[in-house]
Design an enzyme around this catalytic site. Structure first.
Site, PDB file in Angstrom:
ATOM      1  N   HIS A  38       0.862  -1.187   0.000  1.00  0.00           N
ATOM      2  CA  HIS A  38       0.000   0.000   0.000  1.00  0.00           C
ATOM      3  C   HIS A  38       0.900   1.239   0.000  1.00  0.00           C
ATOM      4  CE1 HIS A  38       1.057   0.073   4.228  1.00  0.00           C
ATOM      5  NE2 HIS A  38       0.518  -1.125   4.406  1.00  0.00           N
ATOM      6  N   HIS A  41       4.059   1.347   2.130  1.00  0.00           N
ATOM      7  CA  HIS A  41       5.243   0.676   1.583  1.00  0.00           C
ATOM      8  C   HIS A  41       5.912   1.555   0.521  1.00  0.00           C
ATOM      9  CE1 HIS A  41       2.823  -2.986   2.847  1.00  0.00           C
ATOM     10  NE2 HIS A  41       3.973  -3.187   3.468  1.00  0.00           N
ATOM     11  N   GLN A  65       6.509 -15.999  11.749  1.00  0.00           N
ATOM     12  CA  GLN A  65       6.044 -14.958  12.669  1.00  0.00           C
ATOM     13  C   GLN A  65       4.543 -15.030  12.938  1.00  0.00           C
ATOM     14  OE1 GLN A  65       7.554 -11.859   9.843  1.00  0.00           O
ATOM     15  NE2 GLN A  65       5.731 -10.722  10.426  1.00  0.00           N
ATOM     16  N   MET A 189      -2.389   2.985   7.506  1.00  0.00           N
ATOM     17  CA  MET A 189      -2.445   2.004   6.409  1.00  0.00           C
ATOM     18  C   MET A 189      -1.824   0.696   6.853  1.00  0.00           C
ATOM     19  SD  MET A 189      -1.886   3.949   2.863  1.00  0.00           S
ATOM     20  CE  MET A 189      -2.927   5.350   2.474  1.00  0.00           C
TER      21      MET A 189
HETATM   22  O1  PAF Z   1       6.431  -5.694   8.887  1.00  0.00           O
HETATM   23  C1  PAF Z   1       6.426  -6.673   8.098  1.00  0.00           C
HETATM   24  O2  PAF Z   1       5.842  -6.638   7.013  1.00  0.00           O
HETATM   25  C2  PAF Z   1       7.141  -7.952   8.512  1.00  0.00           C
HETATM   26  O3  PAF Z   1       7.058  -8.168   9.883  1.00  0.00           O
HETATM   27  C3  PAF Z   1       8.598  -8.012   8.024  1.00  0.00           C
HETATM   28  C4  PAF Z   1       9.437  -6.918   8.659  1.00  0.00           C
HETATM   29  C5  PAF Z   1       8.652  -7.880   6.506  1.00  0.00           C
HETATM   30  C6  PAF Z   1       9.232  -9.364   8.417  1.00  0.00           C
HETATM   31  O4  PAF Z   1       8.525 -10.426   7.862  1.00  0.00           O
END
Ligand code: PAF
Length: 283
Positions: A38, A41, A65, A189
């Site tokens: 979005h 980014h 994660q 966002m």
């Molecule tokens: O913030 C994120 O999108 C994720 O936690 C990251 C930093 C790309 C790690 O997978």
């Protein structure tokens, strides 16, 4: 028409692409993402382009994660749209490994961090989260060897954790946080905003409103506990289940009791419907 970025999906392809990028001794910046890109980014990409000669964006939805009960399976995957956005932004390389490339059979290593990773915020509600983030970000850093890396301030604790890890492990990358990009009504966002029903989407900006109101009261000298309690109550009345609504030291994330302990950051996490949102602002 801007030239589409190179795309690397294997480690040998990544190494070849990096050799090309670094051929003229250009500095390299990495913007790690899980895709579903979005404007937040894109703002990281713009910042990276101002700082470095070449910009890599990684797109990898990192299973490590997510808890088994979380949304790894349904996390939005929007590859074509992501490539179009990164092409328009003039990114040089997309690093898009699959899970087997990132975590080959027998993979048995985890980077575990203390300090900000154990501040009692996200780690209290998502105990697996930072171990997964630091392991993958550590790998992304060693795979791409960037001079700079950019992370959004929306995931404020993550930014602190990754910054600490890069310093502690002498990874030679300068980590920079970027201001949260917001919708017109104040909602931060996030790739997960697509989960919100129309009703919940209409309610969601209350997180930002409650933090702004609490920050205003703190600046006017109000009691911190009262301001936090009222902020959490405002969000609860709107329909959220609050995980935390807290004031913390903006660097160490240690609890604070007054602005004199500052710089102070307000951080919130709350759930509405099936969606969990986080946000934060400086006071
Ligand atoms: O913030 C994120 O999108 C994720 O936690 C990251 C930093 C790309 C790690 O997978």
């Amino acid at each position: 028409m801007p030239r589409p970025p190179m795309i690397a999906r294997t480690l040998p392809a990544l190494r070849r692409a990096l050799d090309g990028l670094r051929a003229r001794k250009a500095t390299v910046a990495l913007v790690p993402t899980m895709g579903a890109l979005h404007d937040g980014h894109v703002s990281l990409v713009r910042l990276a382009q101002r700082r470095a000669g070449k910009v890599i964006v990684s797109i990898f939805v990192n299973p490590a994660q997510f808890a088994p009960t979380e949304d790894f399976g349904s996390y939005p995957r929007t590859w074509k749209g992501d490539v179009a956005k990164l092409t328009a932004a003039g990114v040089d390389l997309i690093w898009n490994p699959d899970v087997k490339t990132m975590y080959p059979d027998g993979f048995a290593t985890q980077i575990l961090t203390g300090g900000p990773a154990t501040a009692g915020l996200e780690d209290r509600f998502r105990p697996q989260f930072f171990g997964g983030v630091t392991t993958v970000v550590g790998k992304l850093f060693t795979q791409t060897r960037p001079d700079f890396a950019f992370f959004g301030e929306k995931d404020f604790q993550q930014l602190k954790v990754v910054t600490r890890m890069a310093r502690d492990l002498d990874l030679g990358v300068k980590v920079t946080g970027a201001t949260t990009v917001r919708e017109r009504d104040g909602l931060a966002m996030s790739s997960r905003n697509v989960y919100l029903s129309p009703e919940d989407r209409a309610t969601a900006p209350v997180l930002y409103r409650a933090m702004k109101e609490a920050a205003k009261r703190l600046r006017a000298g109000d009691d911190m506990t009262a301001a936090m309690t009222d902020g959490a109550a405002l969000i609860t009345v709107a329909g959220f289940a609050v995980d935390y609504f807290e004031a913390r030291h903006a660097e160490s994330l240690a609890p604070v009791t007054s602005l004199k302990d500052g710089p102070v950051r307000l951080l919130v996490a709350a759930r509405i419907g099936n969606t969990r949102l986080i946000d934060n602002i400086g006071v």
